[in-house]
Design an enzyme around this catalytic site. Structure first.
Site, PDB file in Angstrom:
ATOM      1  N   VAL A 144       0.875  -1.177   0.000  1.00 48.39           N
ATOM      2  CA  VAL A 144       0.000   0.000   0.000  1.00 48.39           C
ATOM      3  C   VAL A 144       0.909   1.223   0.000  1.00 48.39           C
ATOM      4  O   VAL A 144       1.550   1.518   1.015  1.00 48.39           O
ATOM      5  CB  VAL A 144      -0.923   0.016   1.241  1.00 48.39           C
ATOM      6  CG1 VAL A 144      -1.816   1.252   1.225  1.00 48.39           C
ATOM      7  CG2 VAL A 144      -1.770  -1.255   1.303  1.00 48.39           C
ATOM      8  N   ASN A 156       2.040   5.366  -0.769  1.00 48.36           N
ATOM      9  CA  ASN A 156       1.553   6.661  -0.307  1.00 48.36           C
ATOM     10  C   ASN A 156       2.257   7.767  -1.092  1.00 48.36           C
ATOM     11  O   ASN A 156       3.421   7.586  -1.481  1.00 48.36           O
ATOM     12  CB  ASN A 156       1.851   6.804   1.202  1.00 48.36           C
ATOM     13  CG  ASN A 156       1.134   7.977   1.805  1.00 48.36           C
ATOM     14  OD1 ASN A 156       1.565   9.118   1.718  1.00 48.36           O
ATOM     15  ND2 ASN A 156       0.014   7.705   2.432  1.00 48.36           N
ATOM     16  N   ALA A 157       1.562   8.889  -1.267  1.00 41.37           N
ATOM     17  CA  ALA A 157       2.153  10.017  -1.980  1.00 41.37           C
ATOM     18  C   ALA A 157       3.437  10.481  -1.292  1.00 41.37           C
ATOM     19  O   ALA A 157       4.360  10.967  -1.950  1.00 41.37           O
ATOM     20  CB  ALA A 157       1.152  11.157  -2.066  1.00 41.37           C
ATOM     21  N   CYS A 212       5.002  -2.417   2.656  1.00 37.59           N
ATOM     22  CA  CYS A 212       5.240  -3.577   1.790  1.00 37.59           C
ATOM     23  C   CYS A 212       4.197  -4.661   2.052  1.00 37.59           C
ATOM     24  O   CYS A 212       3.556  -4.698   3.121  1.00 37.59           O
ATOM     25  CB  CYS A 212       6.620  -4.166   2.053  1.00 37.59           C
ATOM     26  SG  CYS A 212       7.985  -3.135   1.480  1.00 37.59           S
ATOM     27  N   GLU A 252       4.694  -7.753   2.708  1.00 36.30           N
ATOM     28  CA  GLU A 252       5.077  -8.590   3.852  1.00 36.30           C
ATOM     29  C   GLU A 252       4.701  -7.904   5.165  1.00 36.30           C
ATOM     30  O   GLU A 252       4.215  -8.549   6.097  1.00 36.30           O
ATOM     31  CB  GLU A 252       6.590  -8.864   3.834  1.00 36.30           C
ATOM     32  CG  GLU A 252       7.061  -9.642   2.627  1.00 36.30           C
ATOM     33  CD  GLU A 252       7.459  -8.758   1.436  1.00 36.30           C
ATOM     34  OE1 GLU A 252       6.862  -7.668   1.269  1.00 36.30           O
ATOM     35  OE2 GLU A 252       8.351  -9.165   0.685  1.00 36.30           O
ATOM     36  N   CYS A 275      12.395  -6.685   1.004  1.00 31.85           N
ATOM     37  CA  CYS A 275      13.371  -5.618   1.248  1.00 31.85           C
ATOM     38  C   CYS A 275      14.046  -5.850   2.602  1.00 31.85           C
ATOM     39  O   CYS A 275      13.608  -6.683   3.403  1.00 31.85           O
ATOM     40  CB  CYS A 275      12.686  -4.249   1.208  1.00 31.85           C
ATOM     41  SG  CYS A 275      11.699  -3.899   2.678  1.00 31.85           S
ATOM     42  N   CYS A 309      11.777  -5.537   5.680  1.00 32.17           N
ATOM     43  CA  CYS A 309      10.833  -6.659   5.843  1.00 32.17           C
ATOM     44  C   CYS A 309      11.552  -7.922   6.311  1.00 32.17           C
ATOM     45  O   CYS A 309      10.963  -8.750   7.003  1.00 32.17           O
ATOM     46  CB  CYS A 309      10.068  -6.914   4.549  1.00 32.17           C
ATOM     47  SG  CYS A 309       8.773  -5.675   4.306  1.00 32.17           S
TER      48      CYS A 309
HETATM   49  N1  THU Z   1       7.596  -4.267  -2.297  1.00 29.96           N
HETATM   50  C1  THU Z   1       6.932  -5.149  -1.502  1.00 29.96           C
HETATM   51  O1  THU Z   1       5.799  -4.907  -1.104  1.00 29.96           O
HETATM   52  N2  THU Z   1       7.550  -6.305  -1.172  1.00 29.96           N
HETATM   53  C2  THU Z   1       8.754  -6.711  -1.666  1.00 29.96           C
HETATM   54  O2  THU Z   1       9.181  -7.816  -1.367  1.00 29.96           O
HETATM   55  C3  THU Z   1       9.528  -5.816  -2.541  1.00 29.96           C
HETATM   56  C4  THU Z   1       8.943  -4.479  -2.779  1.00 29.96           C
HETATM   57  C5  THU Z   1       6.898  -3.046  -2.702  1.00 29.96           C
HETATM   58  C6  THU Z   1       7.334  -1.750  -2.095  1.00 29.96           C
HETATM   59  C7  THU Z   1       6.840  -0.760  -3.125  1.00 29.96           C
HETATM   60  O3  THU Z   1       5.462  -0.489  -2.894  1.00 29.96           O
HETATM   61  C8  THU Z   1       6.954  -1.496  -4.438  1.00 29.96           C
HETATM   62  O4  THU Z   1       7.041  -2.875  -4.100  1.00 29.96           O
HETATM   63  C9  THU Z   1       8.142  -1.109  -5.292  1.00 29.96           C
HETATM   64  O5  THU Z   1       9.313  -1.160  -4.555  1.00 29.96           O
END
Ligand code: THU
Length: 128
Positions: A44, A46-47, A54, A56, A86, A89
């Protein structure tokens, strides 16, 4: 359907719900808890970019709300060669998973690589 298939399908469906208008990169995650629950999350954004969450992290929040604190297995789905969690996470997962817990990284067609939490985050921070 195996539990792993179910986790993959859950993460893939969660990905469809992602709110990612800034990166246009949708991610879904599914956690199997030691209590046997399957819990999903999606990213989710955000601006104010750093405020994004993320997939996770969202799944972990939902897991806590569901009354579970122990992760048994994780699947992450993203439309990339390797959508690994990342750094932040990895630390969040470590809080609720022992080092042997498997994190499966999938694209839209299936699981591509499997890592243990310890592989993803060697020498992760512990307060006690
Ligand atoms: N992102 C995740 O939600 N999980 C991951 O394992 C890698 C990256 C998201 C963060 C951001 O919203 C988008 O992917 C691009 O980086």
């Amino acid at each position: 359907m195996t539990t792993l298939d179910q986790l993959f399908e859950t993460a893939k469906s969660a990905r469809e719900r992602a709110y990612a208008p800034y990166s246009d990169f949708k991610v879904g995650a599914a956690i199997l808890t030691k209590g046997g629950k399957v819990i999903a999350g999606c990213n989710v954004e955000n601006a104010a970019y750093p405020e994004g969450v993320c997939a996770e992290g969202g799944a972990i929040s939902a897991m806590i709300l569901a009354g579970e604190t122990e992760i048994a297995e994780v699947v992450v789905v993203g439309d990339a060669a390797l959508c690994t969690p990342c750094g932040g996470c990895r630390q969040k997962l470590k809080e609720f998973a022992d080092g042997t817990v498997k994190v499966h990284v999938a694209d839209l067609f299936g699981i591509r690589r499997t890592f243990s939490v310890a592989e993803l985050l060697p020498a992760g921070f512990e307060l006690k």
